[in-house]
Scaffold this motif. Sequence first.
Motif, PDB file in Angstrom:
ATOM      1  N   GLY A 338       0.722  -1.321  -0.047  1.00 23.54           N
ATOM      2  CA  GLY A 338      -0.030  -0.235  -0.076  1.00 23.54           C
ATOM      3  C   GLY A 338       0.817   1.135   0.269  1.00 23.54           C
ATOM      4  N   GLU A 339       0.088   2.462   0.343  1.00 21.39           N
ATOM      5  CA  GLU A 339       1.030   3.736   0.442  1.00 21.39           C
ATOM      6  C   GLU A 339       1.681   3.962   1.762  1.00 21.39           C
ATOM      7  OE1 GLU A 339      -0.489   7.419   1.369  1.00 21.39           O
ATOM      8  OE2 GLU A 339      -0.520   7.902  -0.781  1.00 21.39           O
ATOM      9  N   GLN A 340       1.196   4.085   2.760  1.00 16.12           N
ATOM     10  CA  GLN A 340       1.682   4.442   4.004  1.00 16.12           C
ATOM     11  C   GLN A 340       0.643   4.096   4.959  1.00 16.12           C
ATOM     12  OE1 GLN A 340       2.224   8.265   5.246  1.00 16.12           O
ATOM     13  NE2 GLN A 340       0.459   9.018   4.328  1.00 16.12           N
ATOM     14  N   PRO A 341       1.156   3.730   6.488  1.00 15.24           N
ATOM     15  CA  PRO A 341       0.225   3.551   7.392  1.00 15.24           C
ATOM     16  C   PRO A 341      -0.779   4.833   7.579  1.00 15.24           C
ATOM     17  CG  PRO A 341       2.414   3.846   8.392  1.00 15.24           C
ATOM     18  CD  PRO A 341       2.622   3.788   6.904  1.00 15.24           C
ATOM     19  N   GLY A 342      -1.788   4.576   7.991  1.00 11.51           N
ATOM     20  CA  GLY A 342      -3.075   5.543   8.467  1.00 11.51           C
ATOM     21  C   GLY A 342      -3.033   5.727   9.793  1.00 11.51           C
ATOM     22  N   GLU A 345      -3.342   2.390  11.805  1.00  8.55           N
ATOM     23  CA  GLU A 345      -2.087   1.510  11.430  1.00  8.55           C
ATOM     24  C   GLU A 345      -0.806   2.107  12.561  1.00  8.55           C
ATOM     25  OE1 GLU A 345      -3.988   2.610   9.236  1.00  8.55           O
ATOM     26  OE2 GLU A 345      -4.817   0.792   8.239  1.00  8.55           O
ATOM     27  N   PRO A 351      -0.065  -2.804   9.472  1.00 12.98           N
ATOM     28  CA  PRO A 351      -0.596  -2.471   8.258  1.00 12.98           C
ATOM     29  C   PRO A 351      -1.915  -2.880   7.972  1.00 12.98           C
ATOM     30  CG  PRO A 351       1.037  -4.181   7.613  1.00 12.98           C
ATOM     31  CD  PRO A 351       1.181  -4.043   9.102  1.00 12.98           C
ATOM     32  N   PHE A 352      -2.745  -1.891   7.272  1.00 12.43           N
ATOM     33  CA  PHE A 352      -4.049  -1.970   6.904  1.00 12.43           C
ATOM     34  C   PHE A 352      -4.967  -2.727   7.910  1.00 12.43           C
ATOM     35  CE2 PHE A 352      -2.082  -1.501   2.545  1.00 12.43           C
ATOM     36  CZ  PHE A 352      -3.184  -0.800   2.099  1.00 12.43           C
ATOM     37  N   ALA A 356      -9.462   1.463   5.204  1.00  9.68           N
ATOM     38  CA  ALA A 356      -9.040   0.898   3.879  1.00  9.68           C
ATOM     39  C   ALA A 356      -8.882  -0.613   4.361  1.00  9.68           C
ATOM     40  CB  ALA A 356      -7.790   1.594   3.476  1.00  9.68           C
ATOM     41  N   ASN A 378       3.755  -1.588   3.231  1.00  5.04           N
ATOM     42  CA  ASN A 378       3.478  -0.200   2.581  1.00  5.04           C
ATOM     43  C   ASN A 378       4.733   0.205   1.936  1.00  5.04           C
ATOM     44  OD1 ASN A 378       0.960   0.779   3.108  1.00  5.04           O
ATOM     45  ND2 ASN A 378       1.131   0.187   5.265  1.00  5.04           N
ATOM     46  N   HIS A 460      -6.031   2.140  -4.830  1.00  3.03           N
ATOM     47  CA  HIS A 460      -5.872   1.935  -3.302  1.00  3.03           C
ATOM     48  C   HIS A 460      -7.229   1.960  -2.936  1.00  3.03           C
ATOM     49  CE1 HIS A 460      -4.881   2.758   0.651  1.00  3.03           C
ATOM     50  NE2 HIS A 460      -3.695   2.494   0.399  1.00  3.03           N
TER      51      HIS A 460
END
Length: 490
Positions: A338-342, A345, A351-352, A356, A378, A460
């Motif tokens: 993925g892109e980056q942790p939110g 996360e 991650p994830f 999302a 990520n 994404h």
Amino acid sequence: MKTVRIEPRYSAWRDEARRLLAQGVLPDSIIWEDEGSEIESLFGGLDSDTVPTPAGPLKIPRQFLELAELVACHSHPERWALLYRTVWRLTKGSEKHLLQIMSDRDVNRLNDFASAVRRDRHKMKAFVRFRKIGLDEESGREQFVAWFEPDHHIVELTAPFFAKRFASMDWSILTPDQCVHWNGRKLEFTAGVSKKEAPDSDALDDYWRTYYSHIFNPARLKLKAMQSEMPKKYWKNLPEAPLIAELTSQASLRTGEMVEAPSSQRAHVSERIPAGVPKPAPKPIQVNPVEVLRQADTLKLSEIHDQADHCRACQLHDRATQLVFGVGPETANLMIVGEQPGDQEDLQGLPFVGPAGKLLDEALSEVGIDRSQTYVTNAVKHFKWKRREKRRIHQSPSADEVHVCRPWVLAEVLKVRPKVLICLGATAAKSLIRSDFRLLEERGTVEGCELAERVIATIHPSYLLRIRDSTQHQTERAAWIGDLKLALVA
Ligand code: URA
């Protein structure tokens, strides 16, 4: 039937397995026993001295050897038979791709055993607590002892971690299974002992309590996760355990304080260790991600993770709660980036696991992909955010931030060597496929990327979360599911 008695360690099994394979001894005709086990064999033993070692090296996949080293540490008595049956199938049985067949019973069991050992090692690294027992008069060095009760035979495999971390002190880790001793130069192993031989308590307990109360991060508080991470069994040996109730009751108060505190007020953990107590050997403040990538072949994935924890190649670590590294079996056939942790996360360190991640989980199960058998990570390892009122709002990483983080995700690809790689979103695709990759025009299976046999680029899940119109949402989701299904094409 042959009974093969071995010293219960990987190298002993490996040597014996080589001999047996060279002789063509069938897996079903062997009973494996640990030397020193109480089960007396009813059958004649195999005299290993009279058995020739094979002339040439056997071609055994490296992936198996790495897995075998972990599985050998499992305490289940059937591990040796399982390993031998698998190596037989890989070599004599011509099932070269066996390890990729996750539905195979033996492969499944091997992975389960390896995961249990990894978890046990992780716990040992986290929960060993040294107590000071005195001073060696000759060397003038202080001596420390810790007591730990592992579930598996992990002492030998995990000891180098402590030698590196506590290089400057003399220590012993005592366990019922095996003990290890470090004198600043080399590790020595002796037989296991009973808990009576470990000292009980002293000033060091206070040190751990102080240290723990400082590093305790209320923003990360998840009692359930904490209890599964730190099972009761370990609590009883932890001097800081009595503090947990008190600290958790103050957690909500302290969360508010921490989020607001500017990063300059957040002292680095190493600065918080009180004077007069053993400090871990100084860790490099700067690790060079490119250098780590260069050495990835000689490092374990967990070691790469440890190094990434100290990466300061960009500023994102400064405002993030923690690094979020990839999760999943190192033997996974499928890797998702993925892109980056939110926000979630960042708090959970996984991650994830936020909104999302929920969409991703639903899509994977609809497509028939088992997330537990997938390595998920990520392109960028720290959460980049800005504050809006009380919320932390995601900000896209810059091209530079993606670039400096790239060695970490590449190292993960190198270690996992997935057959199929899915890039979720433009950031992952730009990091791993091409910096000028145009997602909407080039989505689907991507030709010419050698990171995996099949590389797929798709949208994404956060993109779907932003679509308000339900018809458009359904259309985009269907197209996404179509892209994800490309991972399954034979
Ligand atoms: N979005 C990502 O790209 N990765 C995560 O881990 C979570 C949200």
